[in-house]
Structure formats: structure tokens, C-alpha cells
Design a protein around this motif. Structure first.
Motif, short mmCIF file in Angstrom:
data_model
loop_
_atom_site.label_atom_id
_atom_site.label_comp_id
_atom_site.label_asym_id
_atom_site.label_seq_id
_atom_site.Cartn_x
_atom_site.Cartn_y
_atom_site.Cartn_z
N PHE A 3 0.85 -1.19 0.00
CA PHE A 3 0.00 0.00 0.00
C PHE A 3 0.89 1.24 0.00
N THR A 4 0.41 2.30 -0.63
CA THR A 4 1.11 3.59 -0.59
C THR A 4 0.12 4.70 -0.26
N SER A 5 0.65 5.77 0.28
CA SER A 5 -0.13 7.01 0.46
C SER A 5 0.83 8.17 0.28
N ASN A 6 0.29 9.31 -0.13
CA ASN A 6 1.11 10.48 -0.42
C ASN A 6 0.72 11.67 0.44
N LYS A 7 1.73 12.42 0.84
CA LYS A 7 1.51 13.65 1.58
C LYS A 7 2.38 14.73 0.95
N VAL A 8 1.78 15.88 0.67
CA VAL A 8 2.50 17.01 0.08
C VAL A 8 2.87 18.00 1.17
N PHE A 9 4.14 18.37 1.21
CA PHE A 9 4.65 19.32 2.19
C PHE A 9 5.13 20.57 1.47
N ASN A 10 4.74 21.72 1.97
CA ASN A 10 5.30 22.98 1.48
C ASN A 10 6.57 23.25 2.28
N LEU A 11 7.69 23.22 1.60
CA LEU A 11 8.97 23.42 2.29
C LEU A 11 9.27 24.88 2.55
N GLY A 12 8.53 25.76 1.91
CA GLY A 12 8.72 27.19 2.11
C GLY A 12 9.62 27.79 1.04
N SER A 13 9.89 29.07 1.19
CA SER A 13 10.71 29.80 0.23
C SER A 13 12.18 29.64 0.58
N ALA A 14 12.91 28.98 -0.31
CA ALA A 14 14.33 28.71 -0.07
C ALA A 14 15.17 29.32 -1.17
N ALA A 15 16.32 29.85 -0.79
CA ALA A 15 17.29 30.38 -1.75
C ALA A 15 18.51 29.47 -1.76
N PHE A 16 19.09 29.29 -2.92
CA PHE A 16 20.28 28.46 -3.03
C PHE A 16 21.00 28.80 -4.33
N ARG A 17 22.18 28.25 -4.48
CA ARG A 17 22.90 28.43 -5.73
C ARG A 17 23.68 27.16 -6.02
N GLN A 18 23.85 26.85 -7.28
CA GLN A 18 24.63 25.69 -7.71
C GLN A 18 25.92 26.22 -8.33
N TRP A 19 26.93 26.34 -7.50
CA TRP A 19 28.13 27.08 -7.88
C TRP A 19 28.89 26.44 -9.04
N ARG A 20 28.67 25.16 -9.26
CA ARG A 20 29.35 24.48 -10.37
C ARG A 20 28.68 24.77 -11.72
#
Length: 225
Positions: A3-20
Motif C-alpha cells: 500500500f502507498t499514500s502520499n503527503k505534500v509538504f510545502n517546504l517554504g521559500s528557499a534560496a540556493f545556488r549551484q556554484w558548479r
């Protein structure tokens, strides 16, 4: 039978960068309101015929908020890490350092490991996390799938608090101060962990949960600019 079930989470506003990503604008600090769609899986339902009791997720929401919401998330090998740590010390940013890296794929991996440890603890091993999809928006998302081998090698202290304001070891090595009191309010005992900057343990709360259903489902792990 599975059996499976799904839950959606709002992680919020995040800033990041992928320096490579020097070939694209992803090398610069940018941000999204991230959401995570977690698929839980089990062979046996509980006494209410549920795979996962969504009422037990307050602690997990806190953990994820402390990682992403209004945070600047950077890789542990970012050459500008010291600069970001100084900004954190000055109170300009709330820094979170993920040693494994940043981007949708790595975020999906991080959330999968964190949620898997959490649900394993609160269900005594009955439920596991099958996959996690991280969405930047309707067009960009990435998914991380559970390996055949159980994620036993993922070591973390997030479920062994000694008091409600305990300094816990981040699953990737950073240190953060986490308020664990919210766990005690749940029907099942839980606790929280959040990877944050060692420069300033102010690293704070993580965001709300907002479900963006996308074609691939939660936690398809790919990052785009």
C-alpha cells in the motif's frame, strides 16, 4: 500486498545556488517556493486501515521547515562558504549547509532520508518512504527513489532528544538547535533535526506545505535553471 499514500509538504521559500553551474544563471543565488510530495509505503495497514497517519507529521513539518523555509541553502564545498557564513553571523541570512550538495535532486535525497528515519521511528518500522519529488514550480521537478537496500546506513540522532532544546548532529554533519517540544504534542513520539550552518545556530524555521502535483510525481530528482 503493498500500500502507498502520499503527503505534500510545502517546504517554504528557499534560496540556493549551484556554484558548479558556471554555464548558467543557476550559479547565482536564486529561490523557489519548494514543495515535496512524499510517497509512503507499507505491507500492513494500521488499525485504522491507513498506510501513514497524516496526523503524526507535525514534527516532520518542523524538521523540513528548519531546513528550507527562508533559508539560504548552500553546498558544503561551495568556494564562497566562508562569505555566506559571515553573512549568517551578521544576521543577513539564515544559512543551511548541506554537505551532499544542493538542487532539486539533492533536496529530494535529503528529504527522503529525513522522512524515512522519521516514519520508521513513529511506526516502529511498519512504514517506509518509497520516493520523494521536489517541485520548484509546475515545470521543474526532480525525484529521488528509495534503493532496494533499506536506508539503514543513514545515521542521524534526530530521534534521540534528551530535552526540548537539544543541539543535534545534522545528518550531513552540520549543527543546528531544534525545538523538539512539538513532537510531544503528537499521538506518537517524534523528534526533529535540521541541517544548518555551524557559523550561526540561529538557522531557523522551515516553511509551510503546499502541494504541487506534477507529471512525474513527488521527488523526481532533477534540477534546472
Amino acid at each position: 500486498m503493498t500500500f502507498t499514500s502520499n503527503k505534500v509538504f510545502n517546504l517554504g521559500s528557499a534560496a540556493f545556488r549551484q556554484w558548479r553551474s558556471t554555464h548558467s544563471h543557476c550559479q547565482y543565488i536564486h529561490g523557489y517556493n519548494l514543495t515535496a510530495n512524499i510517497t509512503f509505503e507499507c505491507e500492513e495497514l494500521d488499525d485504522k486501515n491507513w498506510c501513514a497517519d497524516f496526523g503524526c507529521f507535525k514534527g516532520l513539518k518542523t524538521i523540513l521547515k528548519n531546513t528550507f523555509d527562508h533559508k539560504l541553502v548552500v553546498a558544503g564545498d561551495d568556494p564562497e562558504l566562508e562569505s555566506f557564513q559571515k553573512l549568517d553571523e551578521k544576521g543577513v541570512v539564515q544559512l543551511v549547509v548541506l554537505q551532499s550538495g544542493v538542487g532539486c535532486e539533492r533536496f529530494a535525497e535529503h528529504v527522503l532520508k529525513t522522512a524515512d528515519k522519521f516514519i520508521e521511528r513513529v511506526t516502529d518500522g511498519r512504514v517506509r518512504v518509497k520516493s520523494v519529488q521536489i517541485n520548484e514550480h509546475d515545470d521543474n521537478f526532480a525525484t529521488c527513489y528509495r534503493q532496494d537496500v533499506k536506508v539503514d546506513s543513514f545515521s542521524a540522532n534526530i530521534f534521540e532528544p534528551s530535552d526540548t532544546n537539544e543541539v543535534l548532529e545534522d545528518i550531513h554533519g552540520a549543527v543546528a538547535t531544534v525545538d523538539l517540544s512539538v513532537i510531544d504534542e503528537q499521538p506518537t513520539t517524534e523528534s526533529s533535526d535540521s541541517p544548518t550552518s555551524t557559523a550561526n545556530p540561529r538557522a531557523a524555521a522551515v516553511g509551510k506545505v503546499n502541494g504541487t502535483k506534477t507529471k512525474g510525481g513527488w521527488f523526481d530528482g532533477t534540477t534546472w535553471g
